[in-house]
Motif scaffolding. Structure first.
Motif, PDB file in Angstrom:
ATOM      1  N   ILE A 174      -1.822   0.854  -9.336  1.00 54.53           N
ATOM      2  CA  ILE A 174      -1.890   2.131 -10.380  1.00 54.53           C
ATOM      3  C   ILE A 174      -2.361   1.714 -11.553  1.00 54.53           C
ATOM      4  O   ILE A 174      -1.676   0.971 -12.205  1.00 54.53           O
ATOM      5  CB  ILE A 174      -0.514   2.752 -10.173  1.00 54.53           C
TER       6      ILE A 174
ATOM      7  N   ALA B 229      -2.798  -5.208  -2.428  1.00 51.93           N
ATOM      8  CA  ALA B 229      -2.258  -3.916  -2.527  1.00 51.93           C
ATOM      9  C   ALA B 229      -2.989  -3.049  -3.737  1.00 51.93           C
ATOM     10  O   ALA B 229      -3.465  -3.534  -4.643  1.00 51.93           O
ATOM     11  CB  ALA B 229      -0.589  -4.321  -3.172  1.00 51.93           C
ATOM     12  N   ALA B 230      -2.590  -1.719  -3.263  1.00 55.73           N
ATOM     13  CA  ALA B 230      -2.901  -0.689  -4.457  1.00 55.73           C
ATOM     14  C   ALA B 230      -2.473  -1.075  -5.815  1.00 55.73           C
ATOM     15  O   ALA B 230      -1.196  -1.236  -5.833  1.00 55.73           O
ATOM     16  CB  ALA B 230      -2.676   0.474  -4.008  1.00 55.73           C
TER      17      ALA B 230
ATOM     18  N   PRO C  32      -4.727  11.811  -6.124  1.00 62.79           N
ATOM     19  CA  PRO C  32      -3.943  12.160  -7.383  1.00 62.79           C
ATOM     20  C   PRO C  32      -3.718  13.731  -7.242  1.00 62.79           C
ATOM     21  O   PRO C  32      -4.537  14.561  -6.664  1.00 62.79           O
ATOM     22  CB  PRO C  32      -4.764  11.881  -8.450  1.00 62.79           C
TER      23      PRO C  32
ATOM     24  N   LYS D 201      -1.748   6.110   3.897  1.00 60.36           N
ATOM     25  CA  LYS D 201      -2.857   6.510   3.443  1.00 60.36           C
ATOM     26  C   LYS D 201      -3.252   6.217   2.024  1.00 60.36           C
ATOM     27  O   LYS D 201      -2.508   5.658   1.433  1.00 60.36           O
ATOM     28  CB  LYS D 201      -2.813   8.107   3.650  1.00 60.36           C
ATOM     29  N   LYS D 202      -4.505   6.438   1.448  1.00 54.48           N
ATOM     30  CA  LYS D 202      -4.909   6.169   0.224  1.00 54.48           C
ATOM     31  C   LYS D 202      -4.261   7.272  -0.701  1.00 54.48           C
ATOM     32  O   LYS D 202      -4.124   8.523  -0.075  1.00 54.48           O
ATOM     33  CB  LYS D 202      -6.306   6.068  -0.041  1.00 54.48           C
ATOM     34  N   TYR D 203      -4.067   6.919  -1.826  1.00 56.55           N
ATOM     35  CA  TYR D 203      -3.344   8.058  -2.736  1.00 56.55           C
ATOM     36  C   TYR D 203      -4.105   9.151  -3.326  1.00 56.55           C
ATOM     37  O   TYR D 203      -5.363   8.638  -3.625  1.00 56.55           O
ATOM     38  CB  TYR D 203      -2.643   7.383  -3.953  1.00 56.55           C
TER      39      TYR D 203
ATOM     40  N   VAL E   5       1.029   9.885 -10.860  1.00 58.90           N
ATOM     41  CA  VAL E   5       0.010   8.868 -10.888  1.00 58.90           C
ATOM     42  C   VAL E   5      -1.168   9.684 -10.839  1.00 58.90           C
ATOM     43  O   VAL E   5      -1.458  10.781 -10.573  1.00 58.90           O
ATOM     44  CB  VAL E   5       0.152   8.249  -9.285  1.00 58.90           C
ATOM     45  N   VAL E   6      -2.004   9.159 -11.670  1.00 63.73           N
ATOM     46  CA  VAL E   6      -3.491   9.455 -12.097  1.00 63.73           C
ATOM     47  C   VAL E   6      -4.632   8.957 -11.387  1.00 63.73           C
ATOM     48  O   VAL E   6      -5.525   9.276 -10.830  1.00 63.73           O
ATOM     49  CB  VAL E   6      -3.514   9.807 -13.616  1.00 63.73           C
TER      50      VAL E   6
ATOM     51  N   VAL F 163      -5.591   5.235  -9.216  1.00 67.11           N
ATOM     52  CA  VAL F 163      -5.207   3.992  -8.292  1.00 67.11           C
ATOM     53  C   VAL F 163      -6.614   3.204  -7.833  1.00 67.11           C
ATOM     54  O   VAL F 163      -7.365   3.704  -7.489  1.00 67.11           O
ATOM     55  CB  VAL F 163      -4.554   4.507  -6.979  1.00 67.11           C
TER      56      VAL F 163
ATOM     57  N   ARG G  48       0.717  -1.124   0.089  1.00 67.51           N
ATOM     58  CA  ARG G  48      -0.025   0.089   0.152  1.00 67.51           C
ATOM     59  C   ARG G  48       0.875   1.232  -0.053  1.00 67.51           C
ATOM     60  O   ARG G  48       1.957   1.177   0.158  1.00 67.51           O
ATOM     61  CB  ARG G  48      -0.779  -0.093   1.125  1.00 67.51           C
TER      62      ARG G  48
ATOM     63  N   TYR H 248      -8.046   0.352  -5.423  1.00 64.91           N
ATOM     64  CA  TYR H 248      -7.814  -0.218  -3.891  1.00 64.91           C
ATOM     65  C   TYR H 248      -8.571  -1.554  -3.960  1.00 64.91           C
ATOM     66  O   TYR H 248      -9.661  -1.379  -3.201  1.00 64.91           O
ATOM     67  CB  TYR H 248      -8.075   0.862  -2.847  1.00 64.91           C
TER      68      TYR H 248
ATOM     69  N   PHE I 123       3.067   0.924  -5.834  1.00 69.03           N
ATOM     70  CA  PHE I 123       4.040   1.648  -4.760  1.00 69.03           C
ATOM     71  C   PHE I 123       4.823   0.644  -4.256  1.00 69.03           C
ATOM     72  O   PHE I 123       4.446  -0.489  -3.756  1.00 69.03           O
ATOM     73  CB  PHE I 123       3.174   2.283  -3.605  1.00 69.03           C
TER      74      PHE I 123
END
Lengths: 210, 210
Positions: free
Chosen positions: B75, B72-73, A13, A9-11, B62-63, B65, A4, B67, A80
């Protein structure tokens, strides 16, 4: 190894140019992230030839890329990765500068779980090799900022490793740090605090030489 | 701003662990990329506490993502960005080290088009601020490696800017560089050459002081 986002934290943008950032209220500097404040400060330092300090890009493992005709390559699958060093490094008056910037919403203590073990190991290596390394800690709810040298931070990290508390109390942070006040330009003049830090290192070295 | 991959080549994804790299022939070091060679060398330096030098991650915007639950996240949309600094920096014996590594297939000259203007500007700033900055140039077809100090490189960059040739001839590279021979461990002992470079800087400074 894909994980993660490093800070847990969540990304969020990056906003497109021209689009108002929701958190960036025009009448106040509150709401700026520590990263924004440091980027502004580093640009200020660079533009005045005071220092050359940059944030490193977030490490990303790219798995798939598309190459549409006549336009930019698009990454369609990536992950990531855990950073292996601190986020910021550079050069100031011939000296190597290396730091990690972290913020917390807590008003009473600084949690250690967002600091990675290999970042601490990296700072240990930098310290041994004669570099200047520290944390910039921001208590967002208090609007207070501290420069915490790695050499003083170390014992609290070891306290945690050996089963002690997973945070550093505000009192402990205050005791081992230099507090800095945010300003207009530069936003966060951390090199002023670092300057005192570097001078005290040199005093220690001179004493050891005698 | 999204662009093609910074070195102008298409992105080749990292091989999965356990999968034999096609280019990494077991009987020879030929076929290793300069990046592989430098990563090995930097690990060697770090493991012996000789230096703390890392490659910076490739900058990616990064535009989007995703979850997924319990994993894992991912992209799903991102773009390569132009790097604003050199690829490598760090610390060696208290000194700030900053360099760019480039390889060419040409046997006669080093093309300048893969070097970005803001990288050169960055090196200029580093040089002014008292850091040690240079290129590591590899002529892959000749298996020859050169350490080229930024201060000597500058005039060839300016020659190009002012309409001159878009490359540096091998003779010119040889004249202004220290050649290094690849070895086993460390693979590319570039700090040995840098050491001589740092000493010559100090001599110049001492002479200027007199």
């Amino acid at each position: 190894m894909a994980i993660r986002y490093p800070n847990g934290k969540k990304y969020v943008p990056v906003q497109k140019l021209g689009q108002q950032k929701k958190t960036n209220l025009s009448f106040s500097n509150r709401g700026k992230t520590l990263e924004d404040e440091l980027n502004e400060t580093n640009e200020f330092y660079l533009s005045r030839s005071m220092a050359v300090i940059h944030k490193k890009p977030v490490p990303i493992q790219v798995v798939n890329v598309n190459y549409p005709a006549r336009s930019a390559a698009v990454i369609t699958e990536a992950y990531f990765r855990t950073p292996s060093t601190t986020d910021y490094n550079g050069l100031w008056k011939g000296k190597y500068i290396d730091f990690e910037a972290k913020e917390t919403k807590s008003a009473t203590s600084f949690p250690l779980q967002n600091i990675h073990e290999h970042q601490v190991n990296h700072m240990k290596s930098v310290s041994k090799q004669g570099g200047i390394t520290f944390f910039i800690l921001k208590f967002t709810s208090l609007d207070r900022y501290f420069i915490t040298p790695y050499v003083f931070f170390e014992k609290y990290w070891e306290r945690m490793i050996s089963g002690g508390r997973k945070s550093i109390t505000l009192d402990e942070v205050m005791e081992m740090s230099t507090e800095i006040k945010p300003g207009f330009n530069p936003r966060l003049d951390y090199l002023q605090a670092v300057s005192a830090l570097a001078a005290s290192y040199e005093t220690i070295e001179r004493q050891e030489d005698v």
